[in-house]
Design an enzyme around this catalytic site. Structure first.
Site, PDB file in Angstrom:
ATOM      1  N   ASP A  12      34.974  38.344  38.518  1.00  0.00           N
ATOM      2  CA  ASP A  12      35.865  37.534  37.672  1.00  0.00           C
ATOM      3  C   ASP A  12      36.267  36.254  38.411  1.00  0.00           C
ATOM      4  O   ASP A  12      37.433  36.037  38.682  1.00  0.00           O
ATOM      5  CB  ASP A  12      37.112  38.350  37.266  1.00  0.00           C
ATOM      6  CG  ASP A  12      37.969  38.779  38.453  1.00  0.00           C
ATOM      7  OD1 ASP A  12      37.435  38.852  39.596  1.00  0.00           O
ATOM      8  OD2 ASP A  12      39.178  39.019  38.268  1.00  0.00           O
ATOM      9  N   ASP A  17      35.974  35.794  44.657  1.00  0.00           N
ATOM     10  CA  ASP A  17      34.727  36.206  43.988  1.00  0.00           C
ATOM     11  C   ASP A  17      33.631  35.166  44.251  1.00  0.00           C
ATOM     12  O   ASP A  17      32.466  35.519  44.436  1.00  0.00           O
ATOM     13  CB  ASP A  17      34.918  36.273  42.468  1.00  0.00           C
ATOM     14  CG  ASP A  17      35.991  37.245  42.045  1.00  0.00           C
ATOM     15  OD1 ASP A  17      35.668  38.374  41.669  1.00  0.00           O
ATOM     16  OD2 ASP A  17      37.173  36.859  42.089  1.00  0.00           O
ATOM     17  N   ASN A  41      40.836  37.447  36.671  1.00  0.00           N
ATOM     18  CA  ASN A  41      41.618  36.332  37.210  1.00  0.00           C
ATOM     19  C   ASN A  41      41.909  35.282  36.141  1.00  0.00           C
ATOM     20  O   ASN A  41      42.944  34.626  36.166  1.00  0.00           O
ATOM     21  CB  ASN A  41      40.869  35.671  38.373  1.00  0.00           C
ATOM     22  CG  ASN A  41      40.919  36.520  39.624  1.00  0.00           C
ATOM     23  OD1 ASN A  41      41.929  37.158  39.901  1.00  0.00           O
ATOM     24  ND2 ASN A  41      39.823  36.546  40.373  1.00  0.00           N
ATOM     25  N   THR A 125      34.009  43.256  41.791  1.00  0.00           N
ATOM     26  CA  THR A 125      35.081  42.513  42.476  1.00  0.00           C
ATOM     27  C   THR A 125      36.125  42.014  41.470  1.00  0.00           C
ATOM     28  O   THR A 125      36.868  41.082  41.747  1.00  0.00           O
ATOM     29  CB  THR A 125      34.508  41.327  43.294  1.00  0.00           C
ATOM     30  OG1 THR A 125      33.874  40.409  42.399  1.00  0.00           O
ATOM     31  CG2 THR A 125      33.528  41.788  44.345  1.00  0.00           C
ATOM     32  N   PHE A 166      45.660  44.234  41.919  1.00  0.00           N
ATOM     33  CA  PHE A 166      45.311  43.521  40.682  1.00  0.00           C
ATOM     34  C   PHE A 166      44.133  44.132  39.913  1.00  0.00           C
ATOM     35  O   PHE A 166      44.253  44.442  38.722  1.00  0.00           O
ATOM     36  CB  PHE A 166      45.019  42.045  41.006  1.00  0.00           C
ATOM     37  CG  PHE A 166      44.656  41.223  39.801  1.00  0.00           C
ATOM     38  CD1 PHE A 166      45.641  40.747  38.936  1.00  0.00           C
ATOM     39  CD2 PHE A 166      43.335  40.933  39.501  1.00  0.00           C
ATOM     40  CE1 PHE A 166      45.309  39.994  37.809  1.00  0.00           C
ATOM     41  CE2 PHE A 166      42.993  40.181  38.377  1.00  0.00           C
ATOM     42  CZ  PHE A 166      43.982  39.709  37.534  1.00  0.00           C
ATOM     43  N   ASN A 167      42.971  44.302  40.559  1.00  0.00           N
ATOM     44  CA  ASN A 167      41.771  44.727  39.817  1.00  0.00           C
ATOM     45  C   ASN A 167      41.957  46.095  39.160  1.00  0.00           C
ATOM     46  O   ASN A 167      41.474  46.336  38.053  1.00  0.00           O
ATOM     47  CB  ASN A 167      40.544  44.781  40.736  1.00  0.00           C
ATOM     48  CG  ASN A 167      40.083  43.406  41.149  1.00  0.00           C
ATOM     49  OD1 ASN A 167      40.382  42.417  40.480  1.00  0.00           O
ATOM     50  ND2 ASN A 167      39.370  43.326  42.267  1.00  0.00           N
ATOM     51  N   HIS A 240      39.465  38.923  49.881  1.00  0.00           N
ATOM     52  CA  HIS A 240      39.234  40.287  49.394  1.00  0.00           C
ATOM     53  C   HIS A 240      37.759  40.561  49.054  1.00  0.00           C
ATOM     54  O   HIS A 240      37.117  41.429  49.642  1.00  0.00           O
ATOM     55  CB  HIS A 240      40.028  40.531  48.104  1.00  0.00           C
ATOM     56  CG  HIS A 240      41.472  40.168  48.150  1.00  0.00           C
ATOM     57  ND1 HIS A 240      42.408  40.970  48.750  1.00  0.00           N
ATOM     58  CD2 HIS A 240      42.153  39.104  47.646  1.00  0.00           C
ATOM     59  CE1 HIS A 240      43.616  40.419  48.602  1.00  0.00           C
ATOM     60  NE2 HIS A 240      43.475  39.291  47.941  1.00  0.00           N
ATOM     61  N   ASP A 241      37.271  39.840  48.049  1.00  0.00           N
ATOM     62  CA  ASP A 241      36.006  40.223  47.409  1.00  0.00           C
ATOM     63  C   ASP A 241      34.766  40.142  48.305  1.00  0.00           C
ATOM     64  O   ASP A 241      33.887  41.014  48.224  1.00  0.00           O
ATOM     65  CB  ASP A 241      35.794  39.385  46.140  1.00  0.00           C
ATOM     66  CG  ASP A 241      36.846  39.689  45.082  1.00  0.00           C
ATOM     67  OD1 ASP A 241      37.459  40.762  45.153  1.00  0.00           O
ATOM     68  OD2 ASP A 241      37.044  38.842  44.194  1.00  0.00           O
TER      69      ASP A 241
END
Ligand code: BDR
Ligand code: CA
Length: 317
Positions: A12, A17, A41, A125, A166-167, A240-241
């Site tokens: 996203d 990402d 996102n 992700t 979040f995800n 993160h991703d």
């Protein structure tokens, strides 16, 4: 030399990402079959455009498929405070020529996995809506999935609520479907992604690479690090991703621990929490390998190597 691992990257974009796409699109260890997008996102319309923008910038002819525009059960929610109005604020992208494929991401996943020899890793992700929908729509794909590697969850604190990341929060029902599918799951959660902080000296180091890809990285990080500081008080944006992809490039990058993981779907306060039985206290079977540590210097080397592999000719075309 390791065999190239076939992956579908479901994302996203999203600044982090975008860096995950960069890593996946030119690693000698990875064959990126396709990029699928989901609402997360930002809206689906924006995330699909962003995936195309990044791949066009990098000069990579990898197909992009747009998937679900809303979670399975709940209302959508975006992360504009971090990723901006476009979902990828910061870089000035040239006019977009690359287009998404006509096929829906869920159909693409089903078609590709069914036709495979069971050798495809699905990396997510973003919210896991597309993969969960694909498994529900065509259960025969489940056994075809080699592994699921996902950025999501946390055994410590969340980042949207104290309990949830979040995800997983955005589509906890989809996460539940993925975690209970019975396929090997690697959970790359905030516990490790908060260790790879993109401090100003890292941005400077990547700027030295001085090609189209590194310029994109720097422009992305300028916005991302600023909003991470404003929202979370972090001195560097947590990447993160890309940790998901980096962990496939170097299988020793992450330390993982098998745990029983259950997604909280019922509570109000803790909806979307990944309840991880860290100590194995419940005596239940492990359902995921949960990342507990990361070799941070090695991660930045992987990012720099990736940026260097993009030639000067690629970028911003
Ligand atoms: C996750 O949420 C999104 O904003 C990021 O892209 C990442 O996938 C971190 O919680
Ligand atoms: Ca994401």
């Amino acid at each position: 030399m390791m065999e190239r691992q076939k992956i579908i990257l479901d994302c996203d974009p999203g600044h982090d990402d975008a860096v995950a796409i960069m890593l996946a699109a030119n690693s000698p260890q990875i064959e990126l079959l396709g990029v699928t997008t989901v609402a997360g996102n930002q809206t689906l319309e924006k995330t699909q455009k962003n995936a195309c923008r990044v791949l066009q910038w990098l000069g990579r002819d990898i197909p992009v498929y747009a998937g679900c525009g809303r979670p399975m059960v709940r209302e959508p929610r975006a992360a504009g405070d971090i990723h901006g109005e476009t979902g990828l604020d910061g870089p000035v992208f040239p006019p977009l020529h690359k287009t998404v494929e006509p096929e829906h991401a869920v159909s693409y996943m089903i078609r590709t996995l069914l036709a495979s020899d069971g050798d495809i890793i699905v990396v997510t992700t973003g919210p896991m809506t597309n993969l969960a929908m694909a498994m529900r729509m065509e259960p025969r794909i489940v056994e075809k999935i080699r592994r699921i590697v996902l950025m999501g969850g946390a055994y410590a604190n969340g980042n949207v609520t104290p309990a949830a990341e979040f995800n997983v929060l955005v589509d906890a029902e989809a996460a539940h479907v993925c975690f209970t599918a019975g396929r090997p799951v690697t959970m790359v959660g905030l516990d490790v992604t908060h260790k790879v902080l993109c401090y100003p000296e890292i941005v400077e180091r990547m700027a030295q690479v001085n090609n189209g890809a590194s310029r994109l990285f720097v422009d992305l990080m300028r916005h991302f690090c600023k909003t991470q500081k404003e929202v979370f008080g972090m001195e560097g944006g947590p990447l993160h991703d890309p940790l998901t992809i980096a962990s496939l490039i170097d299988p020793k990058l992450l330390t993982t621990k098998p745990m029983n993981v259950q997604i909280d779907l019922r509570s109000e306060q803790s909806y979307g929490r990944t309840n991880c039985d860290y100590y194995g206290y419940l005596g239940l079977p492990a359902t995921a390998d949960v990342a507990v540590d990361v070799d941070v210097p090695r991660f930045w080397d992987i990012v720099e190597d990736c940026l260097r592999r993009y030639g000067e000719e690629e970028g911003a075309t």
